[in-house]
Design a protein around this motif. Structure first.
Motif, PDB file in Angstrom:
ATOM      1  N   ALA A 189       0.836  -1.208   0.000  1.00  0.00           N
ATOM      2  CA  ALA A 189       0.000   0.000   0.000  1.00  0.00           C
ATOM      3  C   ALA A 189       0.864   1.248   0.000  1.00  0.00           C
ATOM      4  O   ALA A 189       0.587   2.226  -0.715  1.00  0.00           O
ATOM      5  N   SER A 190       1.922   1.228   0.800  1.00  0.00           N
ATOM      6  CA  SER A 190       2.821   2.375   0.886  1.00  0.00           C
ATOM      7  C   SER A 190       3.562   2.603  -0.420  1.00  0.00           C
ATOM      8  O   SER A 190       3.654   3.731  -0.922  1.00  0.00           O
ATOM      9  N   ARG A 194       3.041   5.934  -3.053  1.00  0.00           N
ATOM     10  CA  ARG A 194       4.087   6.837  -3.559  1.00  0.00           C
ATOM     11  C   ARG A 194       4.066   6.895  -5.084  1.00  0.00           C
ATOM     12  O   ARG A 194       4.279   7.959  -5.676  1.00  0.00           O
ATOM     13  N   LEU A 195       3.810   5.752  -5.719  1.00  0.00           N
ATOM     14  CA  LEU A 195       3.783   5.737  -7.188  1.00  0.00           C
ATOM     15  C   LEU A 195       2.556   6.445  -7.721  1.00  0.00           C
ATOM     16  O   LEU A 195       2.612   7.101  -8.776  1.00  0.00           O
ATOM     17  N   VAL A 196       1.434   6.352  -7.020  1.00  0.00           N
ATOM     18  CA  VAL A 196       0.232   7.090  -7.432  1.00  0.00           C
ATOM     19  C   VAL A 196       0.528   8.592  -7.422  1.00  0.00           C
ATOM     20  O   VAL A 196       0.140   9.319  -8.352  1.00  0.00           O
ATOM     21  N   ARG A 198       3.409   9.967  -7.816  1.00  0.00           N
ATOM     22  CA  ARG A 198       4.338  10.235  -8.914  1.00  0.00           C
ATOM     23  C   ARG A 198       3.606  10.297 -10.258  1.00  0.00           C
ATOM     24  O   ARG A 198       3.886  11.171 -11.091  1.00  0.00           O
ATOM     25  N   ILE A 199       2.662   9.392 -10.466  1.00  0.00           N
ATOM     26  CA  ILE A 199       1.875   9.413 -11.700  1.00  0.00           C
ATOM     27  C   ILE A 199       1.054  10.698 -11.776  1.00  0.00           C
ATOM     28  O   ILE A 199       0.971  11.347 -12.823  1.00  0.00           O
ATOM     29  N   ASP A 200       0.440  11.053 -10.661  1.00  0.00           N
ATOM     30  CA  ASP A 200      -0.372  12.265 -10.606  1.00  0.00           C
ATOM     31  C   ASP A 200       0.461  13.488 -10.981  1.00  0.00           C
ATOM     32  O   ASP A 200       0.022  14.340 -11.768  1.00  0.00           O
ATOM     33  N   ALA A 201       1.661  13.576 -10.442  1.00  0.00           N
ATOM     34  CA  ALA A 201       2.537  14.706 -10.741  1.00  0.00           C
ATOM     35  C   ALA A 201       2.972  14.704 -12.194  1.00  0.00           C
ATOM     36  O   ALA A 201       3.047  15.760 -12.844  1.00  0.00           O
ATOM     37  N   ALA A 202       3.258  13.527 -12.732  1.00  0.00           N
ATOM     38  CA  ALA A 202       3.680  13.441 -14.128  1.00  0.00           C
ATOM     39  C   ALA A 202       2.556  13.864 -15.060  1.00  0.00           C
ATOM     40  O   ALA A 202       2.777  14.576 -16.049  1.00  0.00           O
ATOM     41  N   ALA A 203       1.326  13.448 -14.760  1.00  0.00           N
ATOM     42  CA  ALA A 203       0.185  13.843 -15.589  1.00  0.00           C
ATOM     43  C   ALA A 203      -0.048  15.342 -15.513  1.00  0.00           C
ATOM     44  O   ALA A 203      -0.379  15.981 -16.520  1.00  0.00           O
ATOM     45  N   ALA A 263       6.316   6.491 -14.861  1.00  0.00           N
ATOM     46  CA  ALA A 263       5.639   6.432 -13.565  1.00  0.00           C
ATOM     47  C   ALA A 263       4.630   5.286 -13.532  1.00  0.00           C
ATOM     48  O   ALA A 263       4.511   4.571 -12.530  1.00  0.00           O
ATOM     49  N   LEU A 264       3.906   5.108 -14.630  1.00  0.00           N
ATOM     50  CA  LEU A 264       2.970   3.983 -14.710  1.00  0.00           C
ATOM     51  C   LEU A 264       3.711   2.649 -14.643  1.00  0.00           C
ATOM     52  O   LEU A 264       3.280   1.713 -13.959  1.00  0.00           O
ATOM     53  N   ARG A 265       4.835   2.576 -15.343  1.00  0.00           N
ATOM     54  CA  ARG A 265       5.631   1.350 -15.313  1.00  0.00           C
ATOM     55  C   ARG A 265       6.084   1.045 -13.887  1.00  0.00           C
ATOM     56  O   ARG A 265       6.080  -0.115 -13.450  1.00  0.00           O
TER      57      ARG A 265
END
Length: 458
Positions: A189-190, A194-196, A198-203, A263-265
């Protein structure tokens, strides 16, 4: 003509898995790309009409008609754009050019005096790069990220509910220091959280260009040299909800898209790790799976309930990652100021996202159908009393026994031992009675450190 329904689809994304990938249709279909191109061209025309330097003036009714061209874009409009491109329509010869077909389509919604201003000073890549970003950004934010957050929330729920459920941990595949099922779910979950982010920021960092054939604003500048076209471009692109990219060649360097793909990867890698761990926990009997009436687990072994959702998720996420790596590598390169090889490659972004979505959907479904088996977990812990060896040698080190590690190693390494074997060792130790009592109280199912606290903090 052959049937074009799901059973005749060339790709499983539009065939077998169409019901799962449908949420991406508004962002990844050919119709969606057409509509986005129309939106860019229409809003650009209106922006030119708002520019004091140009003689173009549109009244409110004309502006509404131009806006309706993209806001009310439907299947009939998409068919018309395609016919203009491939066979000719409405008095236009076949363009054999998708963006030019959109330009001619927009003429159907604008007064004739505005026709020369449609696509004024633009290159096709100005339209395409913005159109793709108008689609990619919400595809990530409205479709993929919500699915990932659902997976994360499921993991958090497992972490909290099973914070105290002891479980055998394995390092190098071998029995190791005990943990809890909740703590292991908290780890995932943690990581995913963090990756969510990162994806949000990249988008949010997706950036578009509108600078002409070589990125120099040359056509705009030669027509109206006194206009600050750089400022115009920045305002126009940002009004689309996209950051402005400058300087560029004719191509918008896709570093922004590569950041999203990477980020998705990264998130997919975490979920692949989870898929494989859950698969092993099911195999070990730590997790049970709900059965569905009428569902077949094996064509020949009626008893089987296979972890197919996790296996399906693993396969689709692996395929997604292969595509995402390819896209990130390919789209960030272009020969000199422009080559067209990226045009056909970009059409596969939707496929990569669809495999992501499939992986997330299958994993989320699988998580909803598993249930930890605390009895099986505890029984396996009790079958491995050697797990307290770490605790024993650590306490003895604390008490000043320099040979603590070696003594425990001699007792346990490569041997089957019992708690009675440990207690015989404790009886021979030169330690105070309270320390001996502390050692004798050790058991694998209670040697958990602060695992429960870590799980509850998820």
């Amino acid at each position: 003509m052959t049937d074009r329904g799901p059973l005749s689809a060339v790709s499983p994304l539009d065939g077998r898995y169409a019901r799962y990938t449908e949420p991406l249709v508004p962002y990844a279909s050919e119709k969606a790309l057409m509509r986005a191109r129309v939106e860019v061209e229409a809003r650009y025309l209106l922006a030119l009409a708002d520019l004091d330097a140009t003689p173009l003036d549109l009244d409110s009714e004309e502006r509404d008609a131009v806006t309706a061209a993209h806001e009310e874009f439907d299947d009939g409009d998409a068919d018309l754009v395609k016919r203009i491109e491939t066979e000719g329509a409405r008095g236009y010869s076949a363009t054999n050019h998708d963006v030019k077909a959109v330009e001619y389509f927009l003429r159907e919604h604008a007064p004739e005096r505005a026709h020369s201003w449609i696509h004024f000073g633009l290159t096709s890549e100005d339209v395409n790069n913005l159109a793709y970003r108008l689609l990619l950004k919400p595809a990530v934010e409205a479709v993929l990220l919500p699915e990932l957050r659902e997976v994360r929330d499921s993991l958090v729920a497992f972490a909290h509910e099973h914070a105290d459920t002891p479980m055998l941990a394995r390092t190098h595949g071998q029995p190791a220091t005990p943990t809890t099922f909740g703590k292991e779910m908290a780890v995932y979950a943690s990581r995913l959280g963090r990756l969510v982010a990162r994806i949000d920021a990249a988008a949010a960092g997706i950036a578009g260009k509108l600078a002409g054939a070589s990125g120099t604003y040359a056509a705009h500048h030669v027509a109206y040299p006194d206009v600050d076209w750089r400022a115009f471009s920045r305002e126009f692109v940002e009004d689309l909800g996209i950051e402005h990219a400058e300087p560029t060649t004719q191509v918008n360097p896709c570093d922004d898209l590569a950041a999203v793909f990477d980020a998705l990867r990264g998130a997919n890698d975490v979920l692949l790790d989870l898929d494989r761990d859950i698969w092993r926990y099911v195999s070990d009997g730590y997790l049970g799976q709900e059965t569905t009436e009428g569902e077949t687990g094996s064509s020949t072994m009626p008893h089987k309930v296979n972890p197919i959702d996790f296996e399906n998720s693993e396969g689709n996420l692996s395929k997604a990652n292969s595509d995402l790596v390819f896209l990130a590598d390919y789209l960030t390169t272009s020969r000199l100021q422009r080559d067209l090889s990226d045009s056909t490659v970009k059409r596969n972004v939707g496929s990569a996202f669809a495999y992501c979505l499939l992986g997330y959907s299958k994993l989320r479904r699988g998580l909803g159908e598993i249930e930890p088996n605390p009895v099986a977990m505890r029984e396996e812990l009790e079958a491995h009393p050697e797990l307290i060896g770490e605790a024993v040698q650590t306490i003895l080190r604390r008490e000043g026994h320099g040979d603590a590690y070696e003594r425990v190693k001699a007792l346990t390494r490569g041997r089957h031992v019992t708690l009675d074997d440990f207690h015989e060792l404790f009886a021979d130790l030169d330690v105070p009675d309270d320390v001996r009592a502390e050692l004798e109280a050790l058991a694998p199912e209670t040697y958990l450190g602060v695992a429960a606290d870590l799980a509850r903090d998820a």
